[in-house]
Design an enzyme around this catalytic site. Structure first.
Site, mmCIF file in Angstrom:
data_model
loop_
_atom_site.group_PDB
_atom_site.id
_atom_site.type_symbol
_atom_site.label_atom_id
_atom_site.label_comp_id
_atom_site.label_asym_id
_atom_site.label_seq_id
_atom_site.Cartn_x
_atom_site.Cartn_y
_atom_site.Cartn_z
ATOM 1 N N GLN A 49 2.732 10.027 1.504
ATOM 2 C CA GLN A 49 4.049 9.397 1.558
ATOM 3 C C GLN A 49 4.953 9.810 0.406
ATOM 4 O O GLN A 49 6.169 9.638 0.474
ATOM 5 C CB GLN A 49 3.900 7.867 1.564
ATOM 6 C CG GLN A 49 3.240 7.341 2.831
ATOM 7 C CD GLN A 49 3.207 5.838 2.855
ATOM 8 O OE1 GLN A 49 2.288 5.235 2.336
ATOM 9 N NE2 GLN A 49 4.231 5.220 3.436
ATOM 10 N N GLY A 104 0.841 -1.191 0.000
ATOM 11 C CA GLY A 104 0.000 0.000 0.000
ATOM 12 C C GLY A 104 0.872 1.234 0.000
ATOM 13 O O GLY A 104 2.032 1.195 0.439
ATOM 14 N N HIS A 161 -2.758 7.187 7.140
ATOM 15 C CA HIS A 161 -1.841 8.150 6.506
ATOM 16 C C HIS A 161 -2.579 9.414 6.073
ATOM 17 O O HIS A 161 -2.014 10.511 6.093
ATOM 18 C CB HIS A 161 -1.175 7.524 5.277
ATOM 19 C CG HIS A 161 0.032 6.692 5.587
ATOM 20 N ND1 HIS A 161 1.149 7.204 6.190
ATOM 21 C CD2 HIS A 161 0.299 5.379 5.361
ATOM 22 C CE1 HIS A 161 2.064 6.241 6.326
ATOM 23 N NE2 HIS A 161 1.568 5.125 5.827
ATOM 24 N N HIS A 220 -4.172 0.970 7.859
ATOM 25 C CA HIS A 220 -2.845 1.597 7.830
ATOM 26 C C HIS A 220 -2.818 2.741 6.810
ATOM 27 O O HIS A 220 -2.344 3.849 7.116
ATOM 28 C CB HIS A 220 -1.802 0.519 7.488
ATOM 29 C CG HIS A 220 -0.402 1.014 7.422
ATOM 30 N ND1 HIS A 220 0.590 0.605 8.287
ATOM 31 C CD2 HIS A 220 0.194 1.901 6.582
ATOM 32 C CE1 HIS A 220 1.708 1.224 7.994
ATOM 33 N NE2 HIS A 220 1.515 2.016 6.954
ATOM 34 N N CYS A 225 6.118 0.172 7.673
ATOM 35 C CA CYS A 225 5.663 1.305 6.867
ATOM 36 C C CYS A 225 6.834 1.833 6.045
ATOM 37 O O CYS A 225 7.945 1.979 6.572
ATOM 38 C CB CYS A 225 5.127 2.412 7.768
ATOM 39 S SG CYS A 225 4.590 3.869 6.849
ATOM 40 N N LEU A 226 6.580 2.122 4.785
ATOM 41 C CA LEU A 226 7.630 2.630 3.896
ATOM 42 C C LEU A 226 8.150 3.988 4.353
ATOM 43 O O LEU A 226 9.226 4.407 3.939
ATOM 44 C CB LEU A 226 7.104 2.729 2.464
ATOM 45 C CG LEU A 226 6.684 1.391 1.822
ATOM 46 C CD1 LEU A 226 6.028 1.640 0.470
ATOM 47 C CD2 LEU A 226 7.871 0.456 1.665
HETATM 48 NI NI NI Z 1 2.649 3.312 5.836
#
Ligand code: NI
Length: 188
Positions: free
Chosen positions: A51, A46, A145, A141, A99-100
């Protein structure tokens, strides 16, 4: 199409409530295509617009094991209904998330087992589905964000302290930090 730099914890856009999408045009399609490409390159299941530094309410997902929802998709201006989260401590194996935007770290967090997602697609057409299990976790999640929340914000002791330590160790928590999938080799 382009792989975009992913913002790291501390970048203000990650910690800010995102704004609704109001214009459904070619620019939005390009953004979504770039988000798919960036998510795949990371790799991740995702990716939310904040992000990649875009303060808009949309996210993409790619996750094959699910019931009603397509294996890949984009949720624009989503709403999320959650079944109550069962009480108790997070399971140190089953509840572990990454999480990235907090790359290379993983911590356990409790989530709802079942959610309903309502959103619109690139044509501003509404859709909805029920998500359960891990897919429900991904929806929660990514939705977080859009409200300026990262799963790290939801950690309970002692995991919150471990995350703070990781933040210090990596010198995160300040604006302007990013990593580029395919160039920097970090894990989500
Ligand atoms: Ni994330």
């Amino acid at each position: 199409m382009a792989i975009l730099p992913i913002c790291i914890w501390g970048e203000p856009v990650l910690h800010t409530r995102a704004l609704p999408v109001t214009t459904f045009d070619e620019k939005l399609k390009t953004l979504v295509n770039d988000m798919y490409e960036t998510m795949d390159a990371a790799p991740g299941v995702g990716l939310a617009a904040p992000q990649i530094g875009v303060n808009l309410r949309l996210f993409v997902w790619s996750y094959a094991d699910q019931n009603e929802a397509p294996a890949r998709g984009v949720a624009i201006n989503p709403e999320l209904w959650l079944e109550p989260i069962s009480p108790g401590e997070p399971d140190e194996e089953e509840d572990v998330e990454g999480c990235l935007s907090f790359p290379g770290e993983r911590f356990p967090v409790r989530r709802s087992e079942r959610v309903i997602l309502r959103a619109v697609d690139l044509d501003n057409k509404p859709f909805e589905f029920v998500a359960t299990g891990w897919f429900a976790r991904i929806m929660q999640h990514e939705y977080d964000h859009l409200d300026g929340l990262i799963y790290v914000d939801r950690l309970v002791a002692p995991h919150d302290r471990a995350a703070a330590k990781a933040e210090r160790k990596n010198s995160w928590g300040k604006p302007g930090l990013t990593w580029l999938p395919g160039v920097d080799h970090l894990e989500g």
